[in-house]
Design a protein around this motif. Structure first.
Motif, mmCIF file in Angstrom:
data_model
loop_
_atom_site.group_PDB
_atom_site.id
_atom_site.type_symbol
_atom_site.label_atom_id
_atom_site.label_comp_id
_atom_site.label_asym_id
_atom_site.label_seq_id
_atom_site.Cartn_x
_atom_site.Cartn_y
_atom_site.Cartn_z
ATOM 1 N N ARG A 193 -3.435 3.124 10.775
ATOM 2 C CA ARG A 193 -3.298 4.304 9.909
ATOM 3 C C ARG A 193 -3.403 3.919 8.432
ATOM 4 O O ARG A 193 -4.121 4.543 7.655
ATOM 5 C CB ARG A 193 -1.949 4.976 10.205
ATOM 6 C CG ARG A 193 -1.697 6.209 9.420
ATOM 7 C CD ARG A 193 -0.239 6.660 9.348
ATOM 8 N NE ARG A 193 0.592 6.519 10.500
ATOM 9 C CZ ARG A 193 1.480 5.530 10.633
ATOM 10 N NH1 ARG A 193 1.587 4.587 9.706
ATOM 11 N NH2 ARG A 193 2.243 5.476 11.687
ATOM 12 N N ASN A 212 2.299 14.033 7.273
ATOM 13 C CA ASN A 212 3.292 13.943 8.348
ATOM 14 C C ASN A 212 4.490 13.070 7.964
ATOM 15 O O ASN A 212 4.371 12.149 7.162
ATOM 16 C CB ASN A 212 2.596 13.355 9.588
ATOM 17 C CG ASN A 212 3.366 13.595 10.852
ATOM 18 O OD1 ASN A 212 4.169 14.518 10.929
ATOM 19 N ND2 ASN A 212 3.130 12.751 11.855
ATOM 20 N N LEU A 213 5.615 13.377 8.579
ATOM 21 C CA LEU A 213 6.874 12.693 8.231
ATOM 22 C C LEU A 213 6.862 11.204 8.588
ATOM 23 O O LEU A 213 6.062 10.750 9.385
ATOM 24 C CB LEU A 213 8.068 13.362 8.927
ATOM 25 C CG LEU A 213 8.383 13.000 10.405
ATOM 26 C CD1 LEU A 213 9.698 13.602 10.792
ATOM 27 C CD2 LEU A 213 7.275 13.388 11.351
ATOM 28 N N PRO A 216 3.850 7.548 7.723
ATOM 29 C CA PRO A 216 2.615 8.058 7.091
ATOM 30 C C PRO A 216 2.837 8.485 5.633
ATOM 31 O O PRO A 216 1.993 8.203 4.773
ATOM 32 C CB PRO A 216 2.237 9.259 7.969
ATOM 33 C CG PRO A 216 2.830 8.952 9.299
ATOM 34 C CD PRO A 216 4.069 8.154 9.046
ATOM 35 N N MET A 236 9.504 17.216 12.232
ATOM 36 C CA MET A 236 8.366 16.764 13.042
ATOM 37 C C MET A 236 7.607 17.964 13.631
ATOM 38 O O MET A 236 8.225 18.896 14.141
ATOM 39 C CB MET A 236 8.900 15.870 14.177
ATOM 40 C CG MET A 236 7.840 15.202 14.995
ATOM 41 S SD MET A 236 8.587 13.968 16.091
ATOM 42 C CE MET A 236 7.204 13.624 17.163
ATOM 43 N N GLY A 259 -0.053 13.502 12.981
ATOM 44 C CA GLY A 259 -0.045 12.374 13.916
ATOM 45 C C GLY A 259 -0.134 12.893 15.339
ATOM 46 O O GLY A 259 0.127 14.081 15.590
ATOM 47 N N ASP A 260 -0.486 12.019 16.270
ATOM 48 C CA ASP A 260 -0.639 12.487 17.656
ATOM 49 C C ASP A 260 0.696 12.953 18.239
ATOM 50 O O ASP A 260 0.774 14.009 18.876
ATOM 51 C CB ASP A 260 -1.268 11.389 18.536
ATOM 52 C CG ASP A 260 -0.607 10.030 18.371
ATOM 53 O OD1 ASP A 260 -0.586 9.519 17.239
ATOM 54 O OD2 ASP A 260 -0.110 9.477 19.373
ATOM 55 N N GLY A 261 1.774 12.201 17.980
ATOM 56 C CA GLY A 261 3.075 12.600 18.525
ATOM 57 C C GLY A 261 3.502 13.952 17.979
ATOM 58 O O GLY A 261 3.999 14.813 18.718
ATOM 59 N N SER A 262 3.276 14.161 16.693
ATOM 60 C CA SER A 262 3.693 15.416 16.065
ATOM 61 C C SER A 262 2.809 16.576 16.506
ATOM 62 O O SER A 262 3.292 17.699 16.703
ATOM 63 C CB SER A 262 3.642 15.266 14.545
ATOM 64 O OG SER A 262 4.484 14.202 14.169
ATOM 65 N N ASN A 288 -2.941 7.325 16.833
ATOM 66 C CA ASN A 288 -2.754 5.898 17.111
ATOM 67 C C ASN A 288 -2.091 5.694 18.478
ATOM 68 O O ASN A 288 -1.581 4.620 18.768
ATOM 69 C CB ASN A 288 -1.951 5.218 15.992
ATOM 70 C CG ASN A 288 -0.626 5.914 15.725
ATOM 71 O OD1 ASN A 288 -0.200 6.750 16.521
ATOM 72 N ND2 ASN A 288 0.021 5.585 14.623
ATOM 73 N N ALA A 290 0.633 6.515 19.566
ATOM 74 C CA ALA A 290 2.037 6.060 19.524
ATOM 75 C C ALA A 290 2.858 6.879 18.531
ATOM 76 O O ALA A 290 2.319 7.486 17.605
ATOM 77 C CB ALA A 290 2.070 4.588 19.110
ATOM 78 N N TYR A 291 4.171 6.874 18.777
ATOM 79 C CA TYR A 291 5.119 7.365 17.777
ATOM 80 C C TYR A 291 5.330 6.217 16.796
ATOM 81 O O TYR A 291 6.289 5.444 16.925
ATOM 82 C CB TYR A 291 6.440 7.750 18.441
ATOM 83 C CG TYR A 291 6.346 8.885 19.434
ATOM 84 C CD1 TYR A 291 6.162 10.195 18.998
ATOM 85 C CD2 TYR A 291 6.467 8.665 20.803
ATOM 86 C CE1 TYR A 291 6.081 11.249 19.908
ATOM 87 C CE2 TYR A 291 6.389 9.708 21.713
ATOM 88 C CZ TYR A 291 6.196 10.987 21.261
ATOM 89 O OH TYR A 291 6.130 12.018 22.156
ATOM 90 N N GLY A 292 4.410 6.090 15.845
ATOM 91 C CA GLY A 292 4.424 4.927 14.958
ATOM 92 C C GLY A 292 5.736 4.757 14.217
ATOM 93 O O GLY A 292 6.314 3.655 14.199
ATOM 94 N N SER A 293 6.207 5.836 13.633
ATOM 95 C CA SER A 293 7.371 5.742 12.739
ATOM 96 C C SER A 293 8.639 5.306 13.442
ATOM 97 O O SER A 293 9.564 4.812 12.801
ATOM 98 C CB SER A 293 7.614 7.087 12.061
ATOM 99 O OG SER A 293 6.557 7.369 11.195
ATOM 100 N N THR A 294 8.703 5.524 14.749
ATOM 101 C CA THR A 294 9.939 5.152 15.452
ATOM 102 C C THR A 294 9.767 3.857 16.244
ATOM 103 O O THR A 294 10.607 3.520 17.076
ATOM 104 C CB THR A 294 10.391 6.284 16.393
ATOM 105 O OG1 THR A 294 9.258 6.718 17.163
ATOM 106 C CG2 THR A 294 10.962 7.454 15.628
#
Ligand SMILES: Cc1ncc(C[n+]2csc(CCOP(=O)(O)OP(=O)(O)O)c2C)c(N)n1
Length: 372
Positions: A193, A212-213, A216, A236, A259-262, A288, A290-294
């Motif tokens: 990202r 996005n939160l 990112p 989210m 993001g994909d998760g959001s 990506n 994935a839930y990148g941020s978590t």
């Protein structure tokens, strides 16, 4: 005067000029009249309405929502982690189900809990039972926008009793439409990202960018901070609705970096995008897997779900699917939106510092940009 006519007269005189609405059997005539008489968005889910109204507000509108009280249950997190955080004004007109006259058992508990939820969330509300109670709307509506607060108007079924109000100009004939298949193959991811944002930063310049939160936002802040960036500090699934509200109420080019998760949390907003079709909106969905941020836990797109096809299925016609940053950048310069850019990326986060901006600073700066 009918109750519907009285409410419409008040909201017009108090200069409400934008509605996010989802119908209830009990307020259907008011709903039809709102759609016919106001700039409005027919919502897919009430939660997105909170985001759309926030974007509309920043772009200079005076928004409100018209919903069934059960919709409040769908909005709680967005109200707390977005409307309250950034002080977004939002009057919420809701039919209040679950009263003694209620015939649907499922309405009972939300009917009982709604006032408790409002009290717990420190949201002032009014119980509207008859024509005289409607004066409370007149007395309080301006203060919502003056003090940037949320306020509820709970409209009991009794308020409509005996009304002969008939809205004008409403048509409701479905015209079903089948979309072509979308068959661009899924490319191999090339960049994370952060690497993608670095490469497309020039294409973001001068545009309203809602991000996005989580990480990112931090990465965008590092790579391309500008006054027109709206950083989601929470909520989210709400970035694309916010961007949609901005796009609908301003002439500026608006980009949602989602993001994909959001997107998986709130995909039905793609239906609202297809339906409202703002030309100035692009959704850049950084997928990506994935839930990148978590911590990069896998999302459903990692093996099962194809977000470009999801967007297509929801009715978004213009779709770019790519892993190539140059293709993303040139897509961001297109003006035939709404456009869904499915940017396939590798999982991973850059080690970047926290934002130092307050919600107030973020909001004011974006408002200035959108309204200039
Ligand atoms: C309602 C809610 N559930 C869970 C979270 C925790 N959370 C914050 S960011 C995030 C991951 C977002 O993933 P994605 O949208 O794919 O973006 P990425 O970070 O991968 O770019 C999660 C699960 C949250 N903030 N709110």
């Amino acid at each position: 005067m009918t109750p519907e006519g009285k409410i419409l007269e008040i909201v017009k005189r108090r200069r409400v000029d934008f509605f996010g609405a989802l119908p209830c059997d009990r307020n259907k005539k008011l709903y039809d009249a709102v759609l016919a008489g106001f700039r409005s968005v027919e919502l897919s889910r009430e939660e997105e309405g909170v985001g759309i109204c926030a974007g509309a507000l920043m772009a200079g509108a005076r928004p409100a929502m018209l919903i069934q009280n059960s919709g409040l249950g769908n909005m709680v997190n967005a109200l707390a982690s977005m409307s309250k955080l950034y002080s977004f004004a939002l009057p919420i007109f809701m039919s209040w189900r679950g009263m003694e006259s209620e015939t649907i058992p499922a309405q009972k508990w939300m009917g009982e809990y709604v006032p408790k939820i409002m009290k717990t969330m420190d949201i002032p509300y009014h119980e509207i039972r008859n024509l005289d109670d409607i004066d409370q709307i007149d007395e309080t509506l301006d203060s919502v926008y003056e003090h940037n607060t949320i306020r509820g108007y709970l409209m009991e079924p009794a308020v409509w009793k005996g009304s002969d109000f008939e809205p004008e100009g409403v048509s409701a004939t479905p015209a079903f439409k089948e979309l072509d298949n979308f068959d661009t193959p899924l490319p191999e991811p090339e960049l994370t990202r952060f690497e993608l944002l670095e490469k497309i930063s020039e294409a973001l310049e001068g545009k309203a960018v809602a991000c996005n939160l989580g990480i990112p936002c931090k990465e965008l802040y590092k790579v391309c901070h500008q006054p027109s960036n709206f950083y989601m500090l929470g909520s989210m699934g709400m970035v694309t609705p916010v961007a949609l509200g901005m796009a609908l109420c301003s002439d500026k080019k608006v980009i949602s970096i989602d993001g994909d998760g959001s997107m998986l949390m709130n995909p039905s907003t793609l239906a609202t995008i297809a339906r409202t079709a703002p030309k100035n909106l692009s959704v850049l969905c950084v997928d990506n897997g994935a839930y990148g941020s978590t911590g990069n836990q896998l999302t459903a797109t990692s093996s099962w779900t194809d977000l470009a096809k999801v967007a297509r299925g929801f009715g978004v016609e213009n779709i770019v699917r790519t892993a190539d940053p140059d293709e993303v950048a040139s897509a961001l310069d297109r003006d035939d939106g709404p456009l869904f850019i499915h940017a396939v990326c590798k999982a991973g986060n850059a080690n970047v510092p926290n934002l130092t901006l307050t919600p107030e600073e973020i909001r004011t700066s974006v408002e200035r940009f959108l309204r200039e």
